[in-house]
Design a protein around this motif. Structure first.
Motif, PDB file in Angstrom:
ATOM      1  N   TRP A 179      30.283  39.689  24.868  1.00 17.76           N
ATOM      2  CA  TRP A 179      31.661  39.573  24.755  1.00 17.76           C
ATOM      3  C   TRP A 179      32.688  38.194  24.800  1.00 17.76           C
ATOM      4  N   VAL A 180      32.091  37.094  25.366  1.00 20.01           N
ATOM      5  CA  VAL A 180      32.500  35.903  25.429  1.00 20.01           C
ATOM      6  C   VAL A 180      32.128  35.423  24.060  1.00 20.01           C
ATOM      7  N   GLU A 181      30.820  35.575  23.423  1.00 19.02           N
ATOM      8  CA  GLU A 181      30.600  34.822  22.199  1.00 19.02           C
ATOM      9  C   GLU A 181      31.436  35.345  21.263  1.00 19.02           C
ATOM     10  N   GLU A 182      31.927  36.690  21.258  1.00 19.65           N
ATOM     11  CA  GLU A 182      32.388  37.169  20.309  1.00 19.65           C
ATOM     12  C   GLU A 182      34.132  36.663  20.172  1.00 19.65           C
ATOM     13  N   ASN A 183      34.625  36.370  21.357  1.00 23.45           N
ATOM     14  CA  ASN A 183      36.050  36.007  21.562  1.00 23.45           C
ATOM     15  C   ASN A 183      36.375  34.409  21.595  1.00 23.45           C
ATOM     16  N   TRP A 184      35.226  33.715  22.075  1.00 21.92           N
ATOM     17  CA  TRP A 184      35.507  32.543  22.303  1.00 21.92           C
ATOM     18  C   TRP A 184      36.129  31.547  21.272  1.00 21.92           C
ATOM     19  N   SER A 185      35.954  31.875  20.079  1.00 19.24           N
ATOM     20  CA  SER A 185      36.497  31.408  18.889  1.00 19.24           C
ATOM     21  C   SER A 185      38.186  31.528  18.911  1.00 19.24           C
ATOM     22  N   THR A 186      38.451  32.785  19.195  1.00 15.50           N
ATOM     23  CA  THR A 186      39.734  33.251  19.081  1.00 15.50           C
ATOM     24  C   THR A 186      40.395  32.406  20.122  1.00 15.50           C
ATOM     25  N   TRP A 187      39.898  32.318  21.343  1.00  5.85           N
ATOM     26  CA  TRP A 187      40.354  31.519  22.583  1.00  5.85           C
ATOM     27  C   TRP A 187      40.483  30.151  22.112  1.00  5.85           C
ATOM     28  N   LEU A 188      39.736  29.568  21.595  1.00  3.61           N
ATOM     29  CA  LEU A 188      39.611  28.282  21.432  1.00  3.61           C
ATOM     30  C   LEU A 188      40.789  27.974  20.224  1.00  3.61           C
ATOM     31  N   GLY A 189      40.779  28.820  19.033  1.00  5.48           N
ATOM     32  CA  GLY A 189      41.982  28.761  18.225  1.00  5.48           C
ATOM     33  C   GLY A 189      43.444  28.767  18.752  1.00  5.48           C
ATOM     34  N   ILE A 190      43.401  29.872  19.567  1.00  7.74           N
ATOM     35  CA  ILE A 190      44.795  29.853  20.401  1.00  7.74           C
ATOM     36  C   ILE A 190      45.065  28.722  21.013  1.00  7.74           C
TER      37      ILE A 190
END
Length: 366
Positions: A31-42
């Motif tokens: 789950w972290v691997e799927e969403n870390w890019s989104t968090w990093l972009g935000i």
């Protein structure tokens, strides 16, 4: 109840095997691997917004400060010169520029940081419609409650931007008059003629009479006897003006030669000569006093006598008629009149007390 809840919690299934724990950790990592890019972009977007906002705010504030400093240097460069006498003084320019700079910096900071905050909320995918609607309603409520404060603030901004008055000016603001000692965005401080300080809200000022802008006029009346030679009076007053314009500090305060305008009024025993002079703003009263002093001395030396102003007919009281207190004529005042002859005089000593009282006769005896 508490014991039953505790027992129920203890009875829930727990991962007791290594396979279950490994499976849970794998799911969390996925789950972290799927969403870390989104968090990093935000996060990067928010950081970029903040960096740009702070840099832009610093640049704008620095540019405004440089502009204000340049305005102050220009005012100091012309201070003390002939051009400086026609311009506003340094303190007035400094305070006016400082007030304008404060307003511009505050407005720039509010716009830049407010826009950055809205962009950050949008990056976090927060719906701004309810927030903006609530802010609009709150703004309307605050606007109605603090409308006087907003009116004072806006009036102060336009007064400063339009340079209606400044520090050192003598103004008539309607509600108060005096010398301006401080100009604020909400309140203007005036010092009255008796030394009192007036705090005037900018929103209450409906009209302003500035007595210190452009130039002022010193006007006075010289009243002499009707038998005096007008040409001699004109020559004496003109010479007083020429001598006064050559001396300090009147040579700077007098902007034009003193002019004898002519006769303003003629009476049976006197006549009034009007004298006028254009002076530096705010110095007319001092010029008038000095001019009266010098004209009085010059006329005395020339043998020209000054007289007092005749009474104003509108201020004179009506003369009391001496016959107003006289009684109307009476017919009894004439002893030969029929009324006096018909009236019987009262004998001396006669009166109610001297009149004998009536007595009852005694009864007859047999």
């Amino acid at each position: 109840m508490f014991w039953s809840a505790a027992l129920a919690a203890d009875s829930t299934p727990r991962p007791t095997t290594l396979d279950d724990a490994q499976k849970s950790a794998t799911n969390a990592a996925g789950w972290v691997e799927e969403n870390w890019s989104t968090w990093l972009g935000i996060g990067l977007r928010i950081a970029l917004i903040l960096i740009i906002a702070f840099v832009l705010r610093s640049v704008v504030r620095r540019a405004i400060t440089k502009l204000i400093e340049r305005m102050n240097r220009t005012a100091q460069a012309v201070d003390g010169t002939a051009l400086g006498g026609l311009l506003v003084n340094v303190e007035r320019r400094r305070q006016r520029s400082a007030a304008i700079g404060s307003v511009l910096r505050s407005v720039a900071s509010f716009l830049i940081m407010g826009t950055a905050g809205l962009m950050i909320l949008s990056a976090l995918e927060i719906n701004l419609a309810p927030l903006l609607a609530s802010a609009g309603v709150a703004g309307v409520a605050i606007g109605f409650g603090a409308r006087n404060l907003v009116t004072d603030f806006l009036s102060g901004v336009f007064m400063i931007l339009e340079d209606q008055y400044g520090v050192g000016d003598t103004i008539d603001a309607g509600v108060a008059s005096g010398e301006v000692i401080e100009v604020g965005l909400r309140v203007t401080k005036l010092r009255g003629d008796n030394g009192e300080i007036w705090y005037v809200r900018n929103g209450e000022v409906k009209r302003i009479g500035n007595l210190s802008q452009g130039w002022a006029t010193a006007a006075l009346d010289v009243q002499v006897r009707a038998e005096e030679d007008l040409e001699q009076v004109r020559a004496v007053i003109t010479q007083v003006g020429v001598d006064m314009a050559k001396e300090e500090p009147w040579n700077e305060r007098l902007w034009e030669p003193i002019e004898v305008l002519g006769l303003d009024a003629v009476y049976l025993d006197s006549m009034i000569v009007r004298v006028s002079a254009r002076t530096m703003p705010g110095k007319a009263l001092g010029v008038e006093r000095e001019l009266r002093w010098r004209i009085k001395k010059a006329l005395n030396e020339a043998g020209i006598q000054l007289v007092g102003r005749p009474l104003d007919p509108e201020l004179q009281t009506d003369t009391v008629d001496p016959s107003a207190t006289t009684a109307a004529p009476s017919a009894l005042a004439n002893p030969d009149s029929p009324q006096s002859a018909a009236a019987s005089p009262i004998a001396p000593g006669a009166g109610p007390a001297a009149t004998p009282s009536a007595t009852v006769p005694p009864p007859a005896t047999k």
